[in-house]
Design a protein around this motif. Sequence first.
Motif, PDB file in Angstrom:
ATOM      1  N   LEU A  72       0.823  -1.216   0.000  1.00  0.00           N
ATOM      2  CA  LEU A  72       0.000   0.000   0.000  1.00  0.00           C
ATOM      3  C   LEU A  72       0.857   1.266   0.000  1.00  0.00           C
ATOM      4  CD1 LEU A  72      -2.876  -1.026   2.434  1.00  0.00           C
ATOM      5  CD2 LEU A  72      -2.984  -0.756  -0.057  1.00  0.00           C
ATOM      6  N   ILE A  73       1.906   1.265   0.793  1.00  0.00           N
ATOM      7  CA  ILE A  73       2.805   2.425   0.818  1.00  0.00           C
ATOM      8  C   ILE A  73       3.515   2.560  -0.519  1.00  0.00           C
ATOM      9  CG2 ILE A  73       4.884   3.388   1.890  1.00  0.00           C
ATOM     10  CD1 ILE A  73       3.890   2.011   4.524  1.00  0.00           C
ATOM     11  N   SER A  74       3.926   1.449  -1.089  1.00  0.00           N
ATOM     12  CA  SER A  74       4.588   1.475  -2.390  1.00  0.00           C
ATOM     13  C   SER A  74       3.657   2.001  -3.483  1.00  0.00           C
ATOM     14  CB  SER A  74       5.066   0.064  -2.751  1.00  0.00           C
ATOM     15  OG  SER A  74       5.659   0.043  -4.022  1.00  0.00           O
ATOM     16  N   ILE A  75       2.405   1.594  -3.455  1.00  0.00           N
ATOM     17  CA  ILE A  75       1.431   2.100  -4.431  1.00  0.00           C
ATOM     18  C   ILE A  75       1.233   3.600  -4.256  1.00  0.00           C
ATOM     19  CG2 ILE A  75      -1.030   2.084  -5.035  1.00  0.00           C
ATOM     20  CD1 ILE A  75      -0.975  -0.968  -4.462  1.00  0.00           C
ATOM     21  N   ALA A  76       1.125   4.046  -3.023  1.00  0.00           N
ATOM     22  CA  ALA A  76       0.861   5.460  -2.745  1.00  0.00           C
ATOM     23  C   ALA A  76       2.020   6.372  -3.141  1.00  0.00           C
ATOM     24  CB  ALA A  76       0.543   5.636  -1.265  1.00  0.00           C
ATOM     25  N   PHE A  77       3.242   5.916  -2.924  1.00  0.00           N
ATOM     26  CA  PHE A  77       4.383   6.808  -3.130  1.00  0.00           C
ATOM     27  C   PHE A  77       5.284   6.446  -4.306  1.00  0.00           C
ATOM     28  CE2 PHE A  77       3.259   7.330   1.345  1.00  0.00           C
ATOM     29  CZ  PHE A  77       3.122   8.701   1.403  1.00  0.00           C
ATOM     30  N   PHE A  78       5.235   5.214  -4.791  1.00  0.00           N
ATOM     31  CA  PHE A  78       6.164   4.778  -5.833  1.00  0.00           C
ATOM     32  C   PHE A  78       5.484   4.105  -7.018  1.00  0.00           C
ATOM     33  CE2 PHE A  78       8.410   4.647  -1.756  1.00  0.00           C
ATOM     34  CZ  PHE A  78       9.455   5.511  -2.024  1.00  0.00           C
ATOM     35  N   SER A  79       4.178   4.275  -7.177  1.00  0.00           N
ATOM     36  CA  SER A  79       3.420   3.645  -8.267  1.00  0.00           C
ATOM     37  C   SER A  79       3.675   2.142  -8.342  1.00  0.00           C
ATOM     38  CB  SER A  79       3.756   4.298  -9.607  1.00  0.00           C
ATOM     39  OG  SER A  79       3.456   5.659  -9.578  1.00  0.00           O
ATOM     40  N   TYR A  80       3.723   1.512  -7.225  1.00  0.00           N
ATOM     41  CA  TYR A  80       3.975   0.091  -7.044  1.00  0.00           C
ATOM     42  C   TYR A  80       5.240  -0.378  -7.749  1.00  0.00           C
ATOM     43  CZ  TYR A  80       3.580  -4.849  -6.321  1.00  0.00           C
ATOM     44  OH  TYR A  80       3.845  -6.137  -5.957  1.00  0.00           O
ATOM     45  N   ASP A  81       6.333  -0.013  -7.177  1.00  0.00           N
ATOM     46  CA  ASP A  81       7.641  -0.503  -7.598  1.00  0.00           C
ATOM     47  C   ASP A  81       7.996  -1.672  -6.675  1.00  0.00           C
ATOM     48  OD1 ASP A  81      10.281  -0.948  -8.207  1.00  0.00           O
ATOM     49  OD2 ASP A  81      10.967   1.065  -7.715  1.00  0.00           O
ATOM     50  N   SER A  82       8.276  -2.842  -7.234  1.00  0.00           N
ATOM     51  CA  SER A  82       8.528  -4.026  -6.418  1.00  0.00           C
ATOM     52  C   SER A  82       9.765  -3.870  -5.531  1.00  0.00           C
ATOM     53  CB  SER A  82       8.643  -5.275  -7.279  1.00  0.00           C
ATOM     54  OG  SER A  82       9.674  -5.138  -8.215  1.00  0.00           O
ATOM     55  N   LEU A  83      10.785  -3.180  -6.007  1.00  0.00           N
ATOM     56  CA  LEU A  83      11.968  -2.950  -5.169  1.00  0.00           C
ATOM     57  C   LEU A  83      11.654  -1.992  -4.031  1.00  0.00           C
ATOM     58  CD1 LEU A  83      14.898  -2.834  -7.747  1.00  0.00           C
ATOM     59  CD2 LEU A  83      14.326  -4.640  -6.121  1.00  0.00           C
ATOM     60  N   ALA A  84      10.814  -0.996  -4.314  1.00  0.00           N
ATOM     61  CA  ALA A  84      10.393  -0.074  -3.252  1.00  0.00           C
ATOM     62  C   ALA A  84       9.591  -0.836  -2.197  1.00  0.00           C
ATOM     63  CB  ALA A  84       9.572   1.066  -3.832  1.00  0.00           C
ATOM     64  N   THR A  85       8.731  -1.749  -2.635  1.00  0.00           N
ATOM     65  CA  THR A  85       7.944  -2.560  -1.696  1.00  0.00           C
ATOM     66  C   THR A  85       8.867  -3.372  -0.797  1.00  0.00           C
ATOM     67  OG1 THR A  85       6.139  -2.714  -3.283  1.00  0.00           O
ATOM     68  CG2 THR A  85       6.150  -4.318  -1.491  1.00  0.00           C
ATOM     69  N   LEU A  86       9.853  -4.017  -1.377  1.00  0.00           N
ATOM     70  CA  LEU A  86      10.798  -4.812  -0.599  1.00  0.00           C
ATOM     71  C   LEU A  86      11.586  -3.932   0.374  1.00  0.00           C
ATOM     72  CD1 LEU A  86      11.899  -7.673  -0.185  1.00  0.00           C
ATOM     73  CD2 LEU A  86      13.596  -7.167  -1.934  1.00  0.00           C
ATOM     74  N   ALA A  87      12.012  -2.762  -0.084  1.00  0.00           N
ATOM     75  CA  ALA A  87      12.761  -1.849   0.784  1.00  0.00           C
ATOM     76  C   ALA A  87      11.892  -1.342   1.936  1.00  0.00           C
ATOM     77  CB  ALA A  87      13.296  -0.673  -0.027  1.00  0.00           C
ATOM     78  N   ILE A  88      10.644  -1.009   1.646  1.00  0.00           N
ATOM     79  CA  ILE A  88       9.729  -0.543   2.698  1.00  0.00           C
ATOM     80  C   ILE A  88       9.513  -1.652   3.719  1.00  0.00           C
ATOM     81  CG2 ILE A  88       7.330   0.136   3.159  1.00  0.00           C
ATOM     82  CD1 ILE A  88       7.462   1.501   0.299  1.00  0.00           C
ATOM     83  N   PHE A  89       9.272  -2.865   3.235  1.00  0.00           N
ATOM     84  CA  PHE A  89       9.093  -4.004   4.131  1.00  0.00           C
ATOM     85  C   PHE A  89      10.310  -4.168   5.036  1.00  0.00           C
ATOM     86  CE2 PHE A  89       9.803  -8.500   5.026  1.00  0.00           C
ATOM     87  CZ  PHE A  89       8.617  -8.827   5.679  1.00  0.00           C
ATOM     88  N   ALA A  90      11.497  -4.125   4.455  1.00  0.00           N
ATOM     89  CA  ALA A  90      12.732  -4.310   5.230  1.00  0.00           C
ATOM     90  C   ALA A  90      12.920  -3.200   6.259  1.00  0.00           C
ATOM     91  CB  ALA A  90      13.934  -4.379   4.293  1.00  0.00           C
ATOM     92  N   VAL A  91      12.679  -1.960   5.869  1.00  0.00           N
ATOM     93  CA  VAL A  91      12.842  -0.832   6.799  1.00  0.00           C
ATOM     94  C   VAL A  91      11.873  -0.959   7.968  1.00  0.00           C
ATOM     95  CG1 VAL A  91      12.514   1.669   7.046  1.00  0.00           C
ATOM     96  CG2 VAL A  91      13.842   0.759   5.133  1.00  0.00           C
ATOM     97  N   VAL A  92      10.631  -1.322   7.685  1.00  0.00           N
ATOM     98  CA  VAL A  92       9.645  -1.500   8.763  1.00  0.00           C
ATOM     99  C   VAL A  92      10.121  -2.578   9.738  1.00  0.00           C
ATOM    100  CG1 VAL A  92       7.303  -2.336   9.275  1.00  0.00           C
ATOM    101  CG2 VAL A  92       7.662  -0.616   7.489  1.00  0.00           C
TER     102      VAL A  92
END
Length: 117
Positions: free
Chosen positions: A28-48
């Motif tokens: 959801l965060i990746s969709i909101a801020f990065f137009s659903y970038d799979s690497l951004a999703t993985l990075a967000i998951f890892a940071v959390v």
Amino acid sequence: MPEFGTGSVARPGRRLAALAIDWASAVLISIAFFSYDSLATLAIFAVVQIVFLPTLGGSPGHRLLGLRLEMVGGGWVGLWRPIVRTALLVLVIPAVIWDPDQRGLHDKAVGTVLRRR
């Protein structure tokens, strides 16, 4: 540790549900801020994971499902363990292989256990 109930090792169902909550939040965060970038999703998951494990004792998914990450002998997990645990978690294979105690290899490698609260 008790076999069932409070203080027992988290079983795969709760662990997978917590993972699904954390991953869905990252998506959801990746969709909101990065137009659903799979690497951004993985990075967000890892940071959390890296931020919440040492500060709250678990990721948002863990906390919602009544789980807490601890050292096997009890106590705070410190700062380096969440980083190594998360690196192994994003590799997937260590997280899907469990020992007889229901601990994933990513937890065994850093001496932690995910327990029910």
